[in-house]
Structures are given as C-alpha cells and as structure tokens.
Scaffold this active site. Sequence first.
Site, PDB file in Angstrom:
ATOM      1  N   THR A  45       0.824  -1.208   0.000  1.00 26.45           N
ATOM      2  CA  THR A  45       0.000   0.000   0.000  1.00 26.45           C
ATOM      3  C   THR A  45       0.856   1.255   0.000  1.00 26.45           C
ATOM      4  O   THR A  45       0.428   2.312  -0.477  1.00 26.45           O
ATOM      5  CB  THR A  45      -0.953  -0.017   1.210  1.00 26.45           C
ATOM      6  OG1 THR A  45      -1.696  -1.246   1.196  1.00 26.45           O
ATOM      7  CG2 THR A  45      -1.928   1.149   1.185  1.00 26.45           C
ATOM      8  N   TYR A 133       4.706 -12.517   5.082  1.00 27.69           N
ATOM      9  CA  TYR A 133       3.559 -11.913   4.389  1.00 27.69           C
ATOM     10  C   TYR A 133       3.184 -12.799   3.216  1.00 27.69           C
ATOM     11  O   TYR A 133       3.962 -12.974   2.274  1.00 27.69           O
ATOM     12  CB  TYR A 133       3.941 -10.505   3.932  1.00 27.69           C
ATOM     13  CG  TYR A 133       2.868  -9.720   3.197  1.00 27.69           C
ATOM     14  CD1 TYR A 133       1.537 -10.110   3.165  1.00 27.69           C
ATOM     15  CD2 TYR A 133       3.208  -8.541   2.535  1.00 27.69           C
ATOM     16  CE1 TYR A 133       0.579  -9.377   2.490  1.00 27.69           C
ATOM     17  CE2 TYR A 133       2.259  -7.791   1.851  1.00 27.69           C
ATOM     18  CZ  TYR A 133       0.951  -8.212   1.836  1.00 27.69           C
ATOM     19  OH  TYR A 133       0.006  -7.476   1.164  1.00 27.69           O
ATOM     20  N   LYS A 161       1.370 -12.074   8.211  1.00 31.72           N
ATOM     21  CA  LYS A 161       0.226 -11.387   7.621  1.00 31.72           C
ATOM     22  C   LYS A 161      -0.333 -12.338   6.577  1.00 31.72           C
ATOM     23  O   LYS A 161       0.284 -12.567   5.531  1.00 31.72           O
ATOM     24  CB  LYS A 161       0.647 -10.066   6.986  1.00 31.72           C
ATOM     25  CG  LYS A 161      -0.493  -9.339   6.274  1.00 31.72           C
ATOM     26  CD  LYS A 161      -0.017  -8.051   5.608  1.00 31.72           C
ATOM     27  CE  LYS A 161      -1.152  -7.360   4.864  1.00 31.72           C
ATOM     28  NZ  LYS A 161      -0.697  -6.106   4.185  1.00 31.72           N
ATOM     29  N   ILE A 203      -3.366  -6.193   9.473  1.00 31.73           N
ATOM     30  CA  ILE A 203      -2.581  -5.159   8.798  1.00 31.73           C
ATOM     31  C   ILE A 203      -3.478  -4.650   7.682  1.00 31.73           C
ATOM     32  O   ILE A 203      -3.748  -5.352   6.715  1.00 31.73           O
ATOM     33  CB  ILE A 203      -1.238  -5.691   8.292  1.00 31.73           C
ATOM     34  CG1 ILE A 203      -0.396  -6.148   9.497  1.00 31.73           C
ATOM     35  CG2 ILE A 203      -0.498  -4.615   7.492  1.00 31.73           C
ATOM     36  CD1 ILE A 203       0.964  -6.708   9.132  1.00 31.73           C
TER      37      ILE A 203
END
Length: 292
Positions: A45, A133, A161, A203
Amino acid sequence: MFTGSIVALITPMDEKGNVCRASLKKLIDYHVANGTSAIVSVGTTGESATLSHDEHADVVMMTLELADGRIPVIAGTGANATSEAISLTQRFNDSGIAGCLTVTPYYNRPTQEGLFQHFKAIAEHTDLPQILYNVPSRTGCDMLPETVGRLSKIKNIVGIKEATGNLSRVHLIKELVNEDFALLSGDDATAMDFMQLGGHGVISVTTNVAARDMADMCRLAAEGKFDDARIINRRLMPLHHKLFVEPNPVPVKWACKELGLVATDTLRLPMTPITDAGRDIVGSALKHAGLL
C-alpha cells in the site's frame, strides 16, 4: 506480539511525485490520536514497487523520525531475490524499528522449500523481528501452513500477515505455531472473522481512513465482544470492498485526500489516478461508513 489494528500506510506524495513530509506527519499524528497499534511503512500500500531502495529506506526512516516513539513502525522489506531482501532488511538493523514485514518472493514463484530457505536466510542476517507476508493474489505464490509452521521455529520469525482471505488458514496455522506467534489478517473484509477464529489483529488498508473504527473493532474482538465488533464491521464492510474497486493504493490514496489527511493523491506510474466512476463508488462507501 504484534496485535490490533496495524495500518498499511500509504506513502503521500506531492504533485511532482516526491514524498511529502508534511502529509506523512499528518497521517502519523492521525494514527497516534486514533489508537492505531502500529504502522507498516513502505509495504504494498506504501507503493514499495515504485520507490528506489534508497527512497524506500528514506521513507521508513522519515516515518520513524516523525513517529518519535509514539507508535511502533514496521518496515516493509520484501524482495523476490533473497540477497536483495537481506540487504534491505539490514539497512534497518540498528534503526529502532519494531520489525520487518517481508512478502513472499513474487513472479519467480519458489517452491515451499525455496520459501523456507528464503525466509530462514533473511532471519539469519538480522536480529529484527520478522513478520511473514502471504498474498498469493499479488505474488503468484502461496506459502502453505506447513511452511509457516517450520519457519515459526526460527527465533526472530514472530508472525504472519495472512492475506488469502481463506479463514480456514487461521486454524491450520494455529495448530502448527506457538501461542506467541502473531496471526494477522491481511484482508479487511474477513479480518473480524479472522480474529474471532483466534487471530490477533489486522494489517489494514481501511485503517488509513477509518483508524478509530478499526482500532475499536479490533479491541472489541480481542475482548471477546464480537457482537459489538460486528456492528462496526458491518458499517465498514462496503469500504473494505470498495477500496479495491481499482488497484490498491489508488482508491485509498484518493480517500485520504478526500478526508483531508493528505494534500494530493499523486501516484507514480504505472499506477494512474482513480477514475470518475471509482470516485463515486469509494465516496459512497465513505458516506456509508460515516466518514463523509
């Protein structure tokens, strides 16, 4: 342990595409004031793909400076070459960051053994806490629970995540890791259910614009007050979905600008500005959430 509402922070830019320090400070102040648990700086992001390594490190260090100890900062340090991920991670060894978020290698699609060796090598080159992740929709690579279980035995690999949106993963991973291993959702739309099944937080993209609501939802879920948490989540659900009506972070950057959190919604190519249709859709979701 990393818990609660952790923001996958946008990287604000000025009209020329340079990082905007003033807007970054405003964002950090907003998250401190509204109960966000931690900041992930320069993840997906945060437009890591369009920042140079030097810019990447500069943004993380600027975020750390502006946070000034008020909120933990986690650095995005993923790469699809192990040596590159190690090099990026080592830039922050003595920086004071709380940990690193490291995505699975993308495009080259390693095997499960390749994933294990990749993350093991990174962990061996730093003392920083590492959060794995897994986001196969972006990387083309899915790290299976068994691999997560193996990696969790490495001292400084402390969480994941998990962004598949597959809620069965919560139970499967929990069975293979110790209770201190942080299970964090990477999918806002299923984060509430993820926590009800035993996850520790999220997250979040939505937290960029709904920090207080997301912090409250996660707190209530952690307290076992799921009916109350679900009331908040129901109001936010259109936003969870519509922030992905165009490629992330296009909609959320526009939403931040619309709410006055940043000066511009400038992106770097190949990302392009939100369409008129996208504005209408995201604007409607912001109104439904009570943010406009």
